[in-house]
Scaffold this active site. Structure first.
Site, PDB file in Angstrom:
ATOM      1  N   GLU A  91      -9.395 111.269   2.503  1.00 19.67           N
ATOM      2  CA  GLU A  91     -10.570 111.319   1.648  1.00 19.67           C
ATOM      3  C   GLU A  91     -10.489 112.460   0.645  1.00 19.67           C
ATOM      4  O   GLU A  91      -9.911 113.508   0.910  1.00 19.67           O
ATOM      5  CB  GLU A  91     -11.813 111.526   2.501  1.00 19.67           C
ATOM      6  CG  GLU A  91     -11.878 110.517   3.604  1.00 19.67           C
ATOM      7  CD  GLU A  91     -13.288 110.247   4.069  1.00 19.67           C
ATOM      8  OE1 GLU A  91     -13.448 109.440   4.975  1.00 19.67           O
ATOM      9  OE2 GLU A  91     -14.222 110.838   3.504  1.00 19.67           O
ATOM     10  N   CYS A 104     -12.475 118.439  -3.630  1.00 20.77           N
ATOM     11  CA  CYS A 104     -12.086 118.795  -2.267  1.00 20.77           C
ATOM     12  C   CYS A 104     -10.967 117.846  -1.840  1.00 20.77           C
ATOM     13  O   CYS A 104     -11.150 116.630  -1.791  1.00 20.77           O
ATOM     14  CB  CYS A 104     -13.319 118.663  -1.374  1.00 20.77           C
ATOM     15  SG  CYS A 104     -13.001 119.027   0.352  1.00 20.77           S
ATOM     16  N   CYS A 111      -5.462 115.918  11.797  1.00 20.24           N
ATOM     17  CA  CYS A 111      -5.171 117.353  11.896  1.00 20.24           C
ATOM     18  C   CYS A 111      -4.820 117.684  13.337  1.00 20.24           C
ATOM     19  O   CYS A 111      -5.417 117.158  14.271  1.00 20.24           O
ATOM     20  CB  CYS A 111      -6.382 118.176  11.467  1.00 20.24           C
ATOM     21  SG  CYS A 111      -6.074 119.964  11.516  1.00 20.24           S
ATOM     22  N   CYS A 115     -10.158 121.378  16.156  1.00 19.77           N
ATOM     23  CA  CYS A 115     -11.391 122.161  16.309  1.00 19.77           C
ATOM     24  C   CYS A 115     -12.509 121.271  16.872  1.00 19.77           C
ATOM     25  O   CYS A 115     -12.635 120.107  16.496  1.00 19.77           O
ATOM     26  CB  CYS A 115     -11.825 122.748  14.974  1.00 19.77           C
ATOM     27  SG  CYS A 115     -10.573 123.838  14.280  1.00 19.77           S
ATOM     28  N   CYS A 118     -15.129 119.484  14.406  1.00 18.83           N
ATOM     29  CA  CYS A 118     -14.598 118.809  13.220  1.00 18.83           C
ATOM     30  C   CYS A 118     -14.170 117.389  13.564  1.00 18.83           C
ATOM     31  O   CYS A 118     -13.386 117.180  14.496  1.00 18.83           O
ATOM     32  CB  CYS A 118     -13.410 119.606  12.684  1.00 18.83           C
ATOM     33  SG  CYS A 118     -12.538 118.780  11.353  1.00 18.83           S
ATOM     34  N   HIS A 221     -15.661 131.282  12.343  1.00 15.45           N
ATOM     35  CA  HIS A 221     -16.549 130.574  13.292  1.00 15.45           C
ATOM     36  C   HIS A 221     -16.952 131.331  14.547  1.00 15.45           C
ATOM     37  O   HIS A 221     -17.773 130.833  15.320  1.00 15.45           O
ATOM     38  CB  HIS A 221     -15.965 129.225  13.732  1.00 15.45           C
ATOM     39  CG  HIS A 221     -15.547 128.348  12.596  1.00 15.45           C
ATOM     40  ND1 HIS A 221     -16.379 128.056  11.539  1.00 15.45           N
ATOM     41  CD2 HIS A 221     -14.375 127.705  12.328  1.00 15.45           C
ATOM     42  CE1 HIS A 221     -15.743 127.269  10.690  1.00 15.45           C
ATOM     43  NE2 HIS A 221     -14.528 127.051  11.129  1.00 15.45           N
ATOM     44  N   CYS A 344     -18.766 118.564   4.724  1.00 13.08           N
ATOM     45  CA  CYS A 344     -17.657 119.145   5.484  1.00 13.08           C
ATOM     46  C   CYS A 344     -17.571 118.570   6.873  1.00 13.08           C
ATOM     47  O   CYS A 344     -18.572 118.448   7.561  1.00 13.08           O
ATOM     48  CB  CYS A 344     -17.875 120.633   5.706  1.00 13.08           C
ATOM     49  SG  CYS A 344     -18.100 121.549   4.251  1.00 13.08           S
TER      50      CYS A 344
END
Ligand code: SAH
Ligand code: SF4
Length: 382
Positions: A91, A104, A111, A115, A118, A221, A344
């Site tokens: 995306e 972005c 990934c 995390c 996410c 974070h 996000c």
């Protein structure tokens, strides 16, 4: 087999042209046609010698990504889904603001960092994108938007590597892509308008400092290692102290810049006043090494599999006040494109489950005529 010229930064394109017996300035012309004018066919390049135009197709091509769909948010945010083959979907999101247009960009399909907060992390890792696939997102968005807005000059003024994937785990493909973005003959973006966001791949932060010190955003974070390791598993390999030391070294390569620390606000997990006070102490400690920073608090964008909740606004503001009172520049990120799942960590929103993505694409393919590469789904305007 031809090469996709979107893979090349200017130096590599010069090398490629030299192999064809062409001079450096021909490579510059070619590069400008591709990136500044959005040419996708050599026939369009009218000031290129005819002999070269005829020679190029035997060894080179300019290949875009396949558009699966385009979604337009009520606030002007645009999200494209691209099919990068084998069921992988990435995306790209355009966020217009009064004084800038930010794109972005994704760096990987999926990934590997994983995390907890996410959705890309939950999806797992599929593969690294090539330089061409990274650059093609900018190339396509810039020229599609120019056409749509009837503008001759630049629409995208800023790039953030904050889409799917961990850019510093795909360094070899990322670096030439950054060079294309910065090149005056390419997109001519200044170093400070291109941001690499990382969950903290320490050795690659040092390499980026040497090779191409663009703006750096670090996804922190948490103020201490136990909590951070729980949220960002990569912290077990590169704990906070090592990460902040790498940030301080990075600033030596870009002395007048800030490092931005991103902090995703998770209710009851990392959003308590005590966490803010720990952060202040941590930053004061590392300021001694010359680290100057700002904080960007991101209200968590929830998705069911995470089991996590967004902190309420009062909690976010109280957290931000503790940082501000300690003299730390702090902003709270506005959520954009909520209605099209472009915020996000929601980037994989409707393709979280790869099986579904595959099925959907298969059904779209069935409706395609042979030879048509671009699948434009409902709502796709350009
Ligand atoms: N892998 C890189 C860049 C992509 S993620 C990184 O982690 O920095 C871009 C930003 O979105 C990161 O700061 C990440 O922490 C944040 N993010 C991820 N999922 C999110 C979610 N569900 N809600 C809010 N922010 C999220
Ligand atoms: Fe990967 Fe960044 Fe998502 Fe973590 S937040 S899983 S590093 S994309």
């Amino acid at each position: 087999m031809t090469v996709n010229l979107l893979n090349y930064d200017l130096d590599a394109l010069v090398g490629f042209c030299e192999q064809l017996g062409e001079k450096r300035f021909r490579a510059t012309q070619l590069f400008r046609w591709i990136h500044q004018k959005g040419a996708f066919s050599f026939d369009q390049m009218t000031d290129l010698a005819k002999s070269l135009r005829e020679k190029l197709p035997a060894s080179a091509r300019i290949e875009a990504l396949k558009v699966l769909s385009r979604h337009d948010s009520a606030d002007g945010t645009v999200k494209w889904l691209f099919d990068v083959g084998a069921g992988d979907v990435i995306e790209t999101v355009f966020i217009p603001e009064a004084d800038r247009g930010t794109l972005c960009i994704s760096s990987q399909a999926g990934c590997a960092v994983g995390c907890r907060f996410c959705s890309t992390g939950h999806q797992g890792f599929s593969r690294n994108l090539t330089t061409a696939e990274i650059v093609a997102q900018l190339w396509f968005a810039e020229h599609a938007l120019r056409k749509q807005l009837k503008k001759d000059d630049r629409v995208i003024s800023n790039v953030v590597m904050m889409g799917m994937g961990e850019p510093l785990q795909n360094y070899s493909q990322l670096l030439p892509a950054l060079r294309v973005m910065l090149d005056d003959h390419g997109y001519g973006l200044s170093r400070r308008r291109v941001t690499v966001s990382t969950s903290g791949v320490v050795p690659m932060i040092d390499r980026l400092a040497r090779d191409c010190p663009v703006a750096l955003a670090v996804s922190l974070h948490a103020p201490e290692d136990v909590l951070r390791s729980n949220l960002v598993p990569l912290n077990k390999k590169y704990p906070i102290a090592e990460l902040l030391e790498a940030c301080a070294r990075y600033q030596q390569a870009a002395p007048r810049d800030f490092i931005t620390f991103e902090y995703c606000m998770l209710e009851g997990v990392n959003d308590q006043p005590e966490h803010a006070r720990q952060l202040v102490a941590l930053m004061k400690h590392h300021a001694v090494d010359g680290l100057s920073c700002k904080f960007n608090l991101i209200p968590f964008n929830p998705f069911p599999a995470s089991g996590l909740k967004r902190s309420d606004m009062a909690q976010v503001m109280a957290f931000s006040k503790i940082l501000l009172d300690a003299g730390i520049v702090t902003t709270v990120r506005k959520t954009r494109g909520d209605d099209i799942d472009a915020a996000c960590g929601q980037l994989a929103g409707d393709v979280q489950d790869r099986t579904n993505a595959r099925e959907r694409m298969a059904s779209q393919r069935q409706g395609m005529l042979g030879g048509i590469k671009v699948v434009v789904a409902k709502g796709a305007g350009i």
